[in-house]
Every structure is written in C-alpha cells, then in structure tokens.
Design a protein around this motif. Structure first.
Motif, PDB file in Angstrom:
ATOM      1  N   SER A 167      -2.829  -0.147   6.852  1.00 39.14           N
ATOM      2  CA  SER A 167      -2.570  -1.552   6.508  1.00 39.14           C
ATOM      3  C   SER A 167      -2.131  -2.360   7.724  1.00 39.14           C
ATOM      4  O   SER A 167      -2.511  -3.526   7.877  1.00 39.14           O
ATOM      5  CB  SER A 167      -1.493  -1.627   5.420  1.00 39.14           C
ATOM      6  OG  SER A 167      -1.888  -0.944   4.263  1.00 39.14           O
ATOM      7  N   LEU A 203      -7.969   5.443  -0.193  1.00 41.63           N
ATOM      8  CA  LEU A 203      -7.178   4.749   0.829  1.00 41.63           C
ATOM      9  C   LEU A 203      -7.761   3.374   1.133  1.00 41.63           C
ATOM     10  O   LEU A 203      -7.047   2.368   1.127  1.00 41.63           O
ATOM     11  CB  LEU A 203      -7.127   5.599   2.106  1.00 41.63           C
ATOM     12  CG  LEU A 203      -6.507   4.929   3.329  1.00 41.63           C
ATOM     13  CD1 LEU A 203      -5.042   4.619   3.089  1.00 41.63           C
ATOM     14  CD2 LEU A 203      -6.673   5.807   4.565  1.00 41.63           C
ATOM     15  N   ALA A 205       0.763   4.157  -2.882  1.00 44.08           N
ATOM     16  CA  ALA A 205      -0.050   5.269  -2.373  1.00 44.08           C
ATOM     17  C   ALA A 205       0.206   6.581  -3.100  1.00 44.08           C
ATOM     18  O   ALA A 205      -0.726   7.247  -3.562  1.00 44.08           O
ATOM     19  CB  ALA A 205       0.180   5.436  -0.876  1.00 44.08           C
ATOM     20  N   ALA A 212       0.829  -1.210   0.000  1.00 49.60           N
ATOM     21  CA  ALA A 212       0.000   0.000   0.000  1.00 49.60           C
ATOM     22  C   ALA A 212       0.861   1.256   0.000  1.00 49.60           C
ATOM     23  O   ALA A 212       0.553   2.225  -0.703  1.00 49.60           O
ATOM     24  CB  ALA A 212      -0.926  -0.011   1.219  1.00 49.60           C
ATOM     25  N   GLU A 213       1.930   1.252   0.762  1.00 47.09           N
ATOM     26  CA  GLU A 213       2.811   2.423   0.826  1.00 47.09           C
ATOM     27  C   GLU A 213       3.459   2.691  -0.531  1.00 47.09           C
ATOM     28  O   GLU A 213       3.578   3.841  -0.962  1.00 47.09           O
ATOM     29  CB  GLU A 213       3.884   2.205   1.889  1.00 47.09           C
ATOM     30  CG  GLU A 213       4.798   3.408   2.095  1.00 47.09           C
ATOM     31  CD  GLU A 213       5.905   3.138   3.090  1.00 47.09           C
ATOM     32  OE1 GLU A 213       6.410   4.096   3.699  1.00 47.09           O
ATOM     33  OE2 GLU A 213       6.283   1.951   3.258  1.00 47.09           O
ATOM     34  N   VAL A 253      -2.629   9.231  -2.465  1.00 47.63           N
ATOM     35  CA  VAL A 253      -2.932   8.866  -1.077  1.00 47.63           C
ATOM     36  C   VAL A 253      -1.683   9.073  -0.236  1.00 47.63           C
ATOM     37  O   VAL A 253      -0.564   8.853  -0.707  1.00 47.63           O
ATOM     38  CB  VAL A 253      -3.399   7.390  -0.991  1.00 47.63           C
ATOM     39  CG1 VAL A 253      -3.565   6.948   0.454  1.00 47.63           C
ATOM     40  CG2 VAL A 253      -4.703   7.196  -1.753  1.00 47.63           C
ATOM     41  N   VAL A 288     -11.117   2.320   7.338  1.00 48.64           N
ATOM     42  CA  VAL A 288     -10.413   1.324   6.518  1.00 48.64           C
ATOM     43  C   VAL A 288     -10.696  -0.085   7.038  1.00 48.64           C
ATOM     44  O   VAL A 288     -10.931  -1.013   6.256  1.00 48.64           O
ATOM     45  CB  VAL A 288      -8.897   1.608   6.497  1.00 48.64           C
ATOM     46  CG1 VAL A 288      -8.135   0.452   5.850  1.00 48.64           C
ATOM     47  CG2 VAL A 288      -8.607   2.903   5.751  1.00 48.64           C
ATOM     48  N   HIS A 322     -12.396  -2.487   4.269  1.00 50.60           N
ATOM     49  CA  HIS A 322     -11.342  -3.116   3.454  1.00 50.60           C
ATOM     50  C   HIS A 322     -11.785  -4.420   2.791  1.00 50.60           C
ATOM     51  O   HIS A 322     -11.069  -4.954   1.931  1.00 50.60           O
ATOM     52  CB  HIS A 322     -10.073  -3.322   4.281  1.00 50.60           C
ATOM     53  CG  HIS A 322     -10.093  -4.493   5.206  1.00 50.60           C
ATOM     54  ND1 HIS A 322     -10.671  -4.452   6.455  1.00 50.60           N
ATOM     55  CD2 HIS A 322      -9.614  -5.759   5.075  1.00 50.60           C
ATOM     56  CE1 HIS A 322     -10.529  -5.612   7.050  1.00 50.60           C
ATOM     57  NE2 HIS A 322      -9.893  -6.439   6.235  1.00 50.60           N
ATOM     58  N   LEU A 364      -7.294   1.046  -1.781  1.00 50.91           N
ATOM     59  CA  LEU A 364      -5.897   0.623  -1.918  1.00 50.91           C
ATOM     60  C   LEU A 364      -5.578  -0.507  -0.935  1.00 50.91           C
ATOM     61  O   LEU A 364      -4.940  -1.500  -1.297  1.00 50.91           O
ATOM     62  CB  LEU A 364      -4.978   1.819  -1.680  1.00 50.91           C
ATOM     63  CG  LEU A 364      -3.472   1.575  -1.783  1.00 50.91           C
ATOM     64  CD1 LEU A 364      -3.097   1.050  -3.159  1.00 50.91           C
ATOM     65  CD2 LEU A 364      -2.706   2.859  -1.473  1.00 50.91           C
ATOM     66  N   VAL A 365      -6.040  -0.368   0.312  1.00 47.42           N
ATOM     67  CA  VAL A 365      -5.797  -1.413   1.315  1.00 47.42           C
ATOM     68  C   VAL A 365      -6.545  -2.689   0.935  1.00 47.42           C
ATOM     69  O   VAL A 365      -6.026  -3.798   1.100  1.00 47.42           O
ATOM     70  CB  VAL A 365      -6.211  -0.928   2.715  1.00 47.42           C
ATOM     71  CG1 VAL A 365      -6.080  -2.055   3.733  1.00 47.42           C
ATOM     72  CG2 VAL A 365      -5.348   0.255   3.145  1.00 47.42           C
ATOM     73  N   ALA A 386      -1.431   5.215   4.500  1.00 44.08           N
ATOM     74  CA  ALA A 386      -1.696   3.911   3.881  1.00 44.08           C
ATOM     75  C   ALA A 386      -0.966   2.793   4.623  1.00 44.08           C
ATOM     76  O   ALA A 386      -1.514   1.702   4.828  1.00 44.08           O
ATOM     77  CB  ALA A 386      -1.272   3.941   2.415  1.00 44.08           C
TER      78      ALA A 386
END
Length: 499
Positions: free
Chosen positions: A316, A417, A302, A298-299, A307, A376, A380, A420-421, A312
C-alpha cells in the motif's frame, strides 16, 4: 446558461456472470475434471525424487536406492498435490518452484555434511550411541527458510516430508518425531517474524524442543544415562543455534539471487528514509498521506482474509509511487483552485492519470522492489474506468467515446493482496468526499465502493470470496470511523472584563 444534458450512465461489465455460469455448467457435466498428476510435470517429479534418493543413498545396496526412490516419489507427489490444492500460485511461477526445489535439495545436502562432521566429532569424544550425533544436525533449517520465504502451510508440509525422509535415511522410526518437532517449533516461532532477533529466538526455541524430544527418545530406546543426557542436550543446543546461524548466512543470498520478499526485507521497505518514500513525501505529500491511510486499511483487513498484514502495508505504501512523475495532475496534491486538467482534453487527462501505473512499475524496477510489490502496483486499478473524465468526454463530445480508451490497461488483480489494495485505495479516496462522515454514511460509502468494484468484474481473476469482502468491509468501516470520529468543539476562552 448551464448545460443540463443528462450524462449517460456507465454500465458495469457483468460478463463475469455469464462466464461463471458457463464454468459451473461445464464442471457439472464433468468437462472440468483435473488429472491427479499432469503428464508434463511427471518427469520433473521423477528426477526430483531420484536426486533426493541419491542424496540419502548409503552406497551399500542398489535395492536400498530403489526403495528410497519409490517412497520419496510418493512423498513428492503428496507435496505436489498439496501445493496444487492450497498454494497453486507457487507452481505457476517458475522462480518460486525453483526456489522450493533448491531448498529441498540443499537441506538434504546440509544434513549429510553436518552428519559427517558430527559423526567424526562424536567418535572423537568416544560416544557409544550411534544416534546421538544426529541430534546436532540442523534439520529445521529447511522449514525455517520455507516459512520465511513462502508461508506457514507450505513449511508444515515441507517439515512432514523432510522428517519422513530422515527416517528413511536413518532407517529409524523414532527420528522423524525428533525432526518434525524441531521443524514445527521453528515454523511456529517465525510465523510473525518482524525482527532479525526473532531468528535467534527461533534457534533457542528449537534447541529447547530438541532437548526435550531427544531425552524422550532416549527413554523410548532405553538408552538413557547421564552421559547420554549430557551429550544429547549439548548436541540439541548446537542444532538449534546452527539453524539460526545458517539462516542469517543463507537468507540474504536467497533474497539476492531469487529476488524474493521476506519479512525482514519488508521491514526495511517500511523505513521512511527509503528513497522512494522520501521522494513521495516531498514531491507528492497528498499521495504520501493517502498511501499511509491505505496502508492502515489494508493492514487491518489483511489477516482476516488470509493475506500477510506486513506485505499488505508495504504494498500500500508503494502502490502509487508512479504519481511522483507528475504529482500536480492528481487532486490530492493540488493546492490551488484551478486544476491542471482544466485546459486539457478528457482523453489526454485520462492518459496522464492512467500513466501513473506504468510509471510506478518503472520506478519499482529502477529501485529493485520485490516482484510482489510490482504486481500490486500494476494491478491495483485493474481495468477500471476513469469515470470522471469518461463522463466529461460524454458530455463534451458529439460522438460517444470508446469506453476502452478510458480504462486502465490491467491486468485485473490476480491475488487477494492486489484486490485488497485496490479496495483500500478506492475506499480511502472516496472517503475524502464525505461532508459529514457519520458511521452510517461511512458504512454506506464502503458498501457502495466494494459493490461497484465487484460488479465491474475487477475481482474476477483472484480467489477472493464474498465472505472475504464482508470481512474487508467491516474492517474498513472500523478504521475509517476511527479516523473521522467526531470531536467536541472547545469554547473560546472567556476574557476577563477590565474594571
């Protein structure tokens, strides 16, 4: 004898296509037109403009107040339209809207208080210039707090509004330049704030920018002298350092009162000694390792999709904390050959799996995690289907079960966000099933997982685009290829023959 009954395929929900077409048609027919200003928000904008005009009022002429109000109202409307266009999420949340208004009003209050203090101080020093003492006012405190609590774009717009209002207050066409430059430098310096020392550095950079711009203004006003140079530089330094000091004092209070997330609080949540992370690593080590990898995925993706990478990563790390309650029912934590689900009905197994979302939200509330992290945790999995147990139920039950009973309660991801997770979580879990993780197989797996989530309609309610998905796929492939890279097999050491 093995049961060869073919499994019924799970049909993804493609209703989002129909909704998208209907929405497109309605917008084409002119039915989806938006008003320039919503009538419900208009009274609020008027009251806010009146409060700002009052804080800048010099109590000399009623016409001055009226003029201030009209101009400030136009600036507030501009700010409102900018938020509607680029940051609508802030206006949807009452807490964030209240915080932004509070920052705007409190910044003007600080400006008036410091103006009075330094006006008296400059008179005591016998300084002739009427503008010099204003160089000491910490104008940039508002933009610094906004960039830490909201984002860079909002901070820049806030800085523009503040600088123009300072020009109205001081009746000067040059002071807005000084104010805007200081605010701009403060916002730029803290875009990637990761340590508390970054706030001190921001104050130093603001001080340097203030010195340069104040001297430039003295040249323009033809009031430059060595004494003016000395006092303007001194006051400029005081302004920059005051911004850092006020930020240290105010930021923890805002975090506590409004329960908002800043980069500094996110750094604290990354600490492996945090009670939740520590408990996760001890009681559910497989989930802990899974969360670390999801954080890396995720990082990495991002920043390319707009994001905050730090947010992120933190989201996560905590997205699966609900598995602490019953860790042995999740495959990554199972050490034996026999699964806990072997003796359970598929529906009960799916309920246990689905419950980790609710348990995660409860733990997040118990440990006072930020609202963003709670969102999140809740979103998620969206309304995804627990496919394994649904297929198992189709195979075992005579009457087909309701698909809805095997879906997570949602809601679907509301932000990039959360989306993405969701993608990182699914891709990491699926990557463990690869026997020979070559780059081609990794690419095919990532592409398949993202397409399945998209076709299931899980990304309908967030602002993620196809371009974003393409960038996410590329980043995921890069990280997973690095994790599963081939290693050479070292030969066994040759034993010397005994003679």
């Amino acid at each position: 004898m093995k049961d060869t009954t073919p499994l019924k395929p799970v049909t993804p929900d493609r209703s989002y296509l129909r909704k998208f077409i209907e929405k497109f048609k309605s917008s084409q027919n002119g039915k989806d037109k938006k008003k320039f200003i919503d009538m419900e928000i208009l009274p609020f904008l008027i009251v806010l403009s009146a409060l700002n005009a009052f804080l800048l009022y010099d109590f000399k002429s009623e016409m001055t107040f009226l003029g201030n109000f009209i101009v400030i109202f136009l600036l507030i409307v501009f700010f409102y339209r900018d938020l509607i266009r680029y940051k609508p999420a802030y206006l949807k949340k009452k807490k964030m809207k209240t915080l932004l208004v509070t920052l705007m009003l409190s910044t003007l209050i600080f400006i008036r208080i410091f103006d009075h203090i330094f006006s008296v101080f400059s008179k005591g020093l016998g300084i002739d210039g009427m503008v010099i003492h204003t160089f000491a006012i910490p104008f940039a405190i508002g933009s610094v707090l906004v960039v830490l609590l909201f984002d860079f774009h909002t901070a820049i717009t806030f800085s523009l509004i503040l600088s123009l209002m300072s020009g109205i207050w001081l009746k000067s066409s040059l002071m807005p330049i000084y104010v805007f430059i200081g605010c701009l430098i403060g916002a730029f310096t803290l875009i990637r704030c990761k340590r508390r020392t970054d706030i001190i550095n921001a104050g130093i950079y603001i001080a340097i920018a203030n010195i340069v711009s104040s001297i430039a203004l003295l040249f323009i006003m033809e009031e430059f002298s060595f004494s003016m140079f000395y006092f303007s530089s001194l006051f400029s330094v005081i302004s920059g350092l005051s911004v850092s000091a006020l930020c240290f004092l105010i930021l923890p209070l805002i975090e506590k009162v409004f329960n908002v997330t800043t980069p500094l609080s996110l750094i604290e949540l990354l600490d492996i000694d945090h009670p939740l992370l520590k408990q996760l690593s001890v009681e559910a080590p497989g989930t802990y390792h899974h969360s670390m990898i999801v954080g890396s995925l995720a990082e990495a993706a991002a920043e390319v999709v707009g994001v905050n990478p730090l947010l992120a990563k933190v989201a996560s790390y905590y997205h699966d904390i609900g598995k602490i309650r019953m860790p042995e029912y999740f495959v990554e934590n199972q050490t034996g050959c026999i699964s806990k689900h072997e003796k359970l009905k598929p529906h009960l197994s799916s309920m246990i799996i689905i419950s980790h979302v609710k348990d995660g939200v409860e733990l997040a509330e118990e440990y006072n995690l930020p609202e963003t992290i709670k969102d999140v945790i809740q979103q998620h999995h969206g309304t995804a289907l627990v496919t394994y147990f649904y297929q198992k139920a189709l195979k075992e039950m005579e009457t087909p079960p309701s698909e809805q009973d095997y879906r997570y309660p949602g809601p679907k991801p509301q932000t990039k966000l959360a989306a993405l997770v969701m993608l990182a979580d699914a891709v990491e879990a699926a990557s463990r099933t690869l026997d020979d993780p070559t780059p081609a197989r990794i690419s095919g797996l990532v592409d398949k997982i993202i397409k399945n989530i998209f076709l299931d309609g899980q990304l309908d309610e967030c602002e993620i685009t196809l371009k974003d998905l393409s960038e996410i796929k590329r980043k995921f492939e890069f990280i997973l290829t690095g994790i599963f890279h081939r290693r050479i097999s070292y030969p066994e050491p040759v034993k010397e023959k005994s003679t």
